[in-house]
Design a protein around this motif. Structure first.
Motif, PDB file in Angstrom:
ATOM      1  N   LEU A  94      -8.365  -1.512  -2.341  1.00 51.40           N
ATOM      2  CA  LEU A  94      -7.289  -2.071  -1.430  1.00 51.40           C
ATOM      3  C   LEU A  94      -5.793  -2.014  -1.460  1.00 51.40           C
ATOM      4  O   LEU A  94      -5.014  -1.413  -0.572  1.00 51.40           O
ATOM      5  N   LEU A  95      -5.372  -1.923  -2.627  1.00 57.02           N
ATOM      6  CA  LEU A  95      -4.002  -1.689  -3.025  1.00 57.02           C
ATOM      7  C   LEU A  95      -3.604   0.018  -2.934  1.00 57.02           C
ATOM      8  O   LEU A  95      -2.657   0.311  -2.477  1.00 57.02           O
ATOM      9  N   SER A  96      -4.858   0.895  -3.338  1.00 57.67           N
ATOM     10  CA  SER A  96      -4.494   2.421  -3.096  1.00 57.67           C
ATOM     11  C   SER A  96      -4.359   2.546  -1.460  1.00 57.67           C
ATOM     12  O   SER A  96      -3.556   3.455  -1.172  1.00 57.67           O
ATOM     13  N   GLY A  97      -5.121   1.735  -0.643  1.00 62.30           N
ATOM     14  CA  GLY A  97      -4.924   2.017   0.596  1.00 62.30           C
ATOM     15  C   GLY A  97      -3.794   1.772   1.221  1.00 62.30           C
ATOM     16  O   GLY A  97      -3.155   2.312   2.186  1.00 62.30           O
ATOM     17  N   LEU A  98      -3.115   0.550   0.778  1.00 61.01           N
ATOM     18  CA  LEU A  98      -1.736  -0.054   1.166  1.00 61.01           C
ATOM     19  C   LEU A  98      -0.622   0.926   0.563  1.00 61.01           C
ATOM     20  O   LEU A  98       0.173   1.142   1.319  1.00 61.01           O
ATOM     21  N   VAL A  99      -0.798   1.518  -0.555  1.00 64.99           N
ATOM     22  CA  VAL A  99       0.029   2.488  -1.007  1.00 64.99           C
ATOM     23  C   VAL A  99       0.134   3.792  -0.213  1.00 64.99           C
ATOM     24  O   VAL A  99       1.090   4.136   0.440  1.00 64.99           O
ATOM     25  N   ALA A 100      -0.900   4.233   0.282  1.00 71.15           N
ATOM     26  CA  ALA A 100      -1.210   5.384   1.386  1.00 71.15           C
ATOM     27  C   ALA A 100      -0.530   5.189   2.401  1.00 71.15           C
ATOM     28  O   ALA A 100       0.071   5.745   3.166  1.00 71.15           O
ATOM     29  N   ALA A 101      -0.770   3.936   3.098  1.00 76.01           N
ATOM     30  CA  ALA A 101      -0.256   3.406   4.288  1.00 76.01           C
ATOM     31  C   ALA A 101       1.265   3.413   4.396  1.00 76.01           C
ATOM     32  O   ALA A 101       1.847   3.821   5.107  1.00 76.01           O
TER      33      ALA A 101
END
Length: 426
Positions: A94-101
């Protein structure tokens, strides 16, 4: 005795697997401390609207009210170790996805609220499974549980309150996504460590039972046991009283104590100092007096310290009151879970833990709203003074429901139950 020697002494008699669980908890708590500061800073970078900002904080707590009981029921059906490391890896994703976004410029407030909500769901499963796994690992031994909870609470205070917040501010200055990436890495490392822990037996499933029936069984067990009910109300009533003061603490510091922003940071630091001291004292209290007496003492200290904060005339007395109150709270957060984990049957530990957490989390926003109303109607000192009287009433409640005799009787009943299970068949 040096802190290192104290740590070694506490770890004596605990299984080697606990060291990995402790280190995983410490790493995760450090990431949580970074996230605690980074999340509101990130939200402010997206919108200046106070109500919109409050939705981000509320989103992380709402899962406990919506799914806490059901999450506890699921944890009692599942392998606790597997639940923990899968929850950690899911939060990493989840946090990796937010970082990517963020890197792609595709992040907005709605996405941040959604991620905060989903991370809250992950926390339900991880925290409940962790609370249920520990008594299995330590065979529900009160002395071992008290040592283990002392070490875990000490690590959480040092990482989450001391090291995490300033590190979060520093990392955010490097870039909005940097602290989120750090938190993701902390979850990843925690999950990998927990994956190496020994598996524990899963309670056999009861046929034709709905998930909601299992959840109700856990809640009924808490409300039907006076000791467990007293322990649960201790956190719920405490959160109600403390949240009222915390809601207006920054205004109280600025307008009543005449403390600037830097001084406010130092004022908050006194809580961490007191928390570490209280964690260290918890074992001494448990060894020198019966647990019921210790819980009554810490409840009385919390009430007196909250009153002292409310009538403080300057930053020194306010900081001292906050340190003393935090010390009593931290000691309580070692003693209460240790008793609960020692007396609750293994097949119910997840649901009991979830029930306690739901009651505690649910009381906090109610207390915050009441504190804001009291401050508006009667002045900034009112929430602290009123909270002190609530805590004083809680002291009486604790003395009755969780008296030394009641707790000792519950512990003996749990020991007898364990002994009867361990007896070989004739």
């Amino acid at each position: 005795m040096s802190p290192l020697m104290s740590l070694r002494r506490l770890r004596d008699g605990l299984p080697p697997a606990f060291s990995r669980l402790w280190f995983a908890s410490a790493v995760s708590s450090l990431g949580d401390g970074v996230y605690l500061v980074a999340l509101p800073l990130f939200a402010v970078s997206l919108t200046p609207d106070p109500f919109a900002l409050s939705l981000v904080t509320a989103a992380s707590l709402l899962p406990w009210l919506l799914f806490g009981l059901l999450g506890g029921a699921l944890v009692d059906r599942w392998d606790r170790r597997r639940t923990m490391w899968i929850s950690d890896l899911a939060r990493t994703a989840l946090l990796s996805g937010l970082v990517a976004a963020t890197a792609l410029g595709a992040v907005n407030l709605q996405l941040l609220i959604a991620v905060a909500f989903l991370l809250g769901i992950g926390q339900i499963f991880f925290d409940t499974a962790s609370s249920a796994y520990l008594p299995q690992l330590l065979d529900r031994n009160l002395t071992s549980l008290r040592r283990a909870n002392t070490l875990k609470q000490g690590a959480q205070t040092a990482t989450n309150e001391f090291a995490g917040p300033p590190l979060g501010g520093l990392l955010f200055a490097l870039g909005r996504a940097v602290p989120l990436a750090f938190d993701a890495l902390s979850f990843l490392l925690s999950g990998l460590l927990i994956r190496t822990l020994p598996a524990q037996p899963v309670a056999p499933a009861k046929s034709r039972r709905s998930l909601w029936s299992d959840a109700r069984e856990g809640a009924a067990y808490v409300f039907g046991n006076r000791v467990l009910l007293g322990l649960a109300l201790r956190f719920a009533v405490g959160n109600l009283a403390f949240a009222g003061g915390e809601a207006v603490l920054v205004l109280f510091a600025h307008r009543t104590l005449h403390i600037g922003n830097s001084g406010y940071g130092l004022l908050l630091a006194t809580q961490a100092v007191g928390g570490l001291a209280g964690t260290a004292l918890a074992g001494l209290l448990g060894a020198r007096m019966k647990t019921g007496h210790a819980l009554t003492v810490t409840a009385a200290v919390e009430a007196a310290a909250q009153l002292g904060l409310g009538v403080s005339s300057g930053p020194f007395t306010a900081g001292l009151s906050m340190a003393v109150c935090s010390a009593a709270m931290s000691a309580t957060m070692v003693l209460v879970p240790s008793v609960s984990q020692a007396i609750v049957p293994a097949h119910l530990t997840g649901r009991v833990s979830a029930t306690n957490r739901m009651l505690g989390v649910g009381a906090a926003p109610v207390g915050a709203v009441l504190g804001g109303w009291l401050a508006t109607a009667a002045g900034l000192r009112a929430p602290f003074v009123a909270g002190a009287f609530v805590l004083a009433a809680m002291t009486v409640l604790v003395a009755v429901l969780t008296s030394a005799d009641r707790i000792e009787a519950a512990l003996q009943e749990a020991r007898d139950e364990t002994a009867s299970v361990d007896l070989p068949a004739a």
